[in-house]
Design an enzyme around this catalytic site. Structure first.
Site, PDB file in Angstrom:
ATOM      1  N   PRO A  93      54.027  67.601  42.576  1.00 23.06           N
ATOM      2  CA  PRO A  93      54.718  66.484  41.926  1.00 23.06           C
ATOM      3  C   PRO A  93      56.173  66.382  42.362  1.00 23.06           C
ATOM      4  O   PRO A  93      56.798  65.338  42.184  1.00 23.06           O
ATOM      5  CB  PRO A  93      54.620  66.813  40.423  1.00 23.06           C
ATOM      6  CG  PRO A  93      54.219  68.241  40.339  1.00 23.06           C
ATOM      7  CD  PRO A  93      53.554  68.613  41.617  1.00 23.06           C
ATOM      8  N   GLU A 120      52.259  77.245  38.334  1.00 24.49           N
ATOM      9  CA  GLU A 120      53.546  76.556  38.515  1.00 24.49           C
ATOM     10  C   GLU A 120      53.814  76.220  39.985  1.00 24.49           C
ATOM     11  O   GLU A 120      54.924  75.808  40.336  1.00 24.49           O
ATOM     12  CB  GLU A 120      54.697  77.401  37.950  1.00 24.49           C
ATOM     13  CG  GLU A 120      54.654  77.570  36.442  1.00 24.49           C
ATOM     14  CD  GLU A 120      54.532  76.247  35.697  1.00 24.49           C
ATOM     15  OE1 GLU A 120      55.237  75.288  36.058  1.00 24.49           O
ATOM     16  OE2 GLU A 120      53.705  76.179  34.773  1.00 24.49           O
ATOM     17  N   ARG A 162      39.377  57.043  55.189  1.00 23.03           N
ATOM     18  CA  ARG A 162      38.831  55.682  55.358  1.00 23.03           C
ATOM     19  C   ARG A 162      39.580  54.890  56.424  1.00 23.03           C
ATOM     20  O   ARG A 162      39.140  53.828  56.833  1.00 23.03           O
ATOM     21  CB  ARG A 162      38.764  54.931  54.027  1.00 23.03           C
ATOM     22  CG  ARG A 162      40.072  54.558  53.436  1.00 23.03           C
ATOM     23  CD  ARG A 162      39.903  54.087  52.004  1.00 23.03           C
ATOM     24  NE  ARG A 162      39.353  52.747  51.875  1.00 23.03           N
ATOM     25  CZ  ARG A 162      40.034  51.621  52.075  1.00 23.03           C
ATOM     26  NH1 ARG A 162      41.296  51.658  52.450  1.00 23.03           N
ATOM     27  NH2 ARG A 162      39.462  50.446  51.929  1.00 23.03           N
ATOM     28  N   ASP A 177      43.801  45.200  52.470  1.00 25.63           N
ATOM     29  CA  ASP A 177      44.018  45.976  51.250  1.00 25.63           C
ATOM     30  C   ASP A 177      45.441  45.824  50.748  1.00 25.63           C
ATOM     31  O   ASP A 177      46.368  45.596  51.532  1.00 25.63           O
ATOM     32  CB  ASP A 177      43.812  47.480  51.523  1.00 25.63           C
ATOM     33  CG  ASP A 177      42.358  47.850  51.648  1.00 25.63           C
ATOM     34  OD1 ASP A 177      41.515  47.104  51.154  1.00 25.63           O
ATOM     35  OD2 ASP A 177      42.085  48.909  52.252  1.00 25.63           O
TER      36      ASP A 177
HETATM   37  N1  SAM Z   1      55.596  73.200  37.878  1.00 26.60           N
HETATM   38  C1  SAM Z   1      55.196  72.233  38.825  1.00 26.60           C
HETATM   39  C2  SAM Z   1      56.216  71.089  38.823  1.00 26.60           C
HETATM   40  O1  SAM Z   1      56.581  70.630  37.754  1.00 26.60           O
HETATM   41  O2  SAM Z   1      56.547  70.616  39.927  1.00 26.60           O
HETATM   42  C3  SAM Z   1      53.821  71.669  38.467  1.00 26.60           C
HETATM   43  C4  SAM Z   1      52.715  72.483  38.951  1.00 26.60           C
HETATM   44  S1  SAM Z   1      51.149  71.733  38.632  1.00 26.60           S
HETATM   45  C5  SAM Z   1      50.809  72.295  37.016  1.00 26.60           C
HETATM   46  C6  SAM Z   1      50.037  72.664  39.611  1.00 26.60           C
HETATM   47  C7  SAM Z   1      49.660  72.024  40.928  1.00 26.60           C
HETATM   48  O3  SAM Z   1      49.049  70.756  40.695  1.00 26.60           O
HETATM   49  C8  SAM Z   1      50.776  71.752  41.897  1.00 26.60           C
HETATM   50  O4  SAM Z   1      51.143  72.902  42.614  1.00 26.60           O
HETATM   51  C9  SAM Z   1      50.151  70.700  42.789  1.00 26.60           C
HETATM   52  O5  SAM Z   1      49.296  71.296  43.734  1.00 26.60           O
HETATM   53  C10 SAM Z   1      49.277  69.921  41.810  1.00 26.60           C
HETATM   54  N2  SAM Z   1      49.900  68.683  41.327  1.00 26.60           N
HETATM   55  C11 SAM Z   1      50.274  68.438  40.054  1.00 26.60           C
HETATM   56  N3  SAM Z   1      50.765  67.209  39.929  1.00 26.60           N
HETATM   57  C12 SAM Z   1      50.717  66.628  41.146  1.00 26.60           C
HETATM   58  C13 SAM Z   1      51.095  65.359  41.658  1.00 26.60           C
HETATM   59  N4  SAM Z   1      51.646  64.434  40.902  1.00 26.60           N
HETATM   60  N5  SAM Z   1      50.899  65.122  42.975  1.00 26.60           N
HETATM   61  C14 SAM Z   1      50.353  66.052  43.766  1.00 26.60           C
HETATM   62  N6  SAM Z   1      49.973  67.280  43.337  1.00 26.60           N
HETATM   63  C15 SAM Z   1      50.150  67.574  42.051  1.00 26.60           C
END
Ligand code: SAM
Length: 278
Positions: A93, A120, A162, A177
């Site tokens: 994220p 995390e 795709r 698209d």
């Molecule tokens: N503590 C992290 C932060 O706030 O940036 C969040 C970790 S999340 C609980 C666990 C995993 O979910 C991340 O390492 C990533 O691989 C995935 N993930 C969660 N949200 C995501 C998003 N919006 N986009 C892409 N991957 C995501």
């Protein structure tokens, strides 16, 4: 294209064997290999996480299994082009937005490795060490937090896959698209209809059955403009006015938008009403 996915839940990636992407894999347009990160652990509990330095809640993925996983996977280059370095994609994220333009860029690469984080996230050193050897893309699906990277990988592989030649039955279907034209020309796609012509008392817009292709193209463009105004007005502000002809501008004027000082903006009258209202 070769795709390696590293995860602690390989079964989560099963949908990649289904539908469009599954068929592309069967036809060898794509080769997807899923790896269990725990095979690169060395303790009896197959531990992949530990508590964070500096304290705080949650756990962090240890760097050693990730380093060993990437070493093992990259030790097996593409037989047809052994000099090609893979691109490591790390869903997070805190990454840059994963967009249609990014999907198109990644669809040009021959080899992608996806690293699915959990807890995390992954110890920073594993990402930095990888970046010494290969391009790394840290990408976010959107402004929300998932429990793990697997869902993000499903989304990204489908969006990228795709776009590969031979994956869509009709290559033109990606062309219209939403977002296909890139950020400077992006409009949302308007509504679509199919048979029957009447359903529960509802018809389809007459223009679509007129056979007048020019008028249909104009109608679709107007619908795209209207939907973009309604749902994603911030996309209009990014539009290059050069991409708007006089008919587009007339439609936008009817929707309360105009080209002003080389930018697409809400008409001053609409701004005035908003400001009075707020
Ligand atoms: N503590 C992290 C932060 O706030 O940036 C969040 C970790 S999340 C609980 C666990 C995993 O979910 C991340 O390492 C990533 O691989 C995935 N993930 C969660 N949200 C995501 C998003 N919006 N986009 C892409 N991957 C995501």
């Amino acid at each position: 294209m070769r795709i390696d996915v590293v995860t602690i839940f390989p079964e989560y990636l099963a949908p990649l064997g289904v539908s469009l992407i599954g068929k592309a894999a069967e036809r060898r347009v794509l080769e997807i290999r899923t790896h269990d990160l725990r095979q690169w652990t060395s303790d009896v509990h197959r531990t992949v996480d530990d508590s964070p330095y500096g304290g705080g809640p949650g756990m962090v993925m240890k760097p050693e299994p990730w380093g060993d996983a990437l070493d093992a996977i990259t030790a097996n280059p593409l037989p047809e082009s052994p000099e090609v370095a893979p691109t490591l994609v790390v869903p997070t994220p805190s990454g840059r937005p994963f967009t249609q333009a990014k999907a198109a860029e990644l669809a040009e690469r021959s080899w992608l490795i996806f690293a699915c984080g959990r807890y995390e996230g992954i110890d920073r050193r594993a990402i930095e060490a990888a970046a010494d050897r290969m391009p790394v893309e840290e990408l976010s699906l959107g402004d929300y937090v998932l429990a793990g990277g697997e869902v993000a990988v499903l989304v990204m592989v489908e969006a990228i896959g795709r776009l590969l030649p031979g994956v869509l039955g009709n290559a033109d279907s990606a062309r219209d698209d939403s977002f296909a034209a890139g950020p400077m020309e992006s409009l949302l796609e308007g509504p679509v209809y199919t048979k029957p012509a009447q359903w529960r008392g509802r018809g389809v817009p007459e223009i679509l059955t007129s056979g007048n292709h020019g008028a249909i193209a104009r109608w679709r463009r107007d619908q795209a403009l209207a939907r973009t105004v309604a749902n994603r007005p911030e996309l209009l502000a990014r539009l290059d006015p050069v991409t708007l002809d006089k008919y587009d501008r007339a439609t936008l004027a009817g929707l309360g938008w105009e080209v002003r000082d080389g930018r697409v903006e809400r008409t001053e009258a609409e701004d005035f009403v908003d400001k009075q209202g707020s």
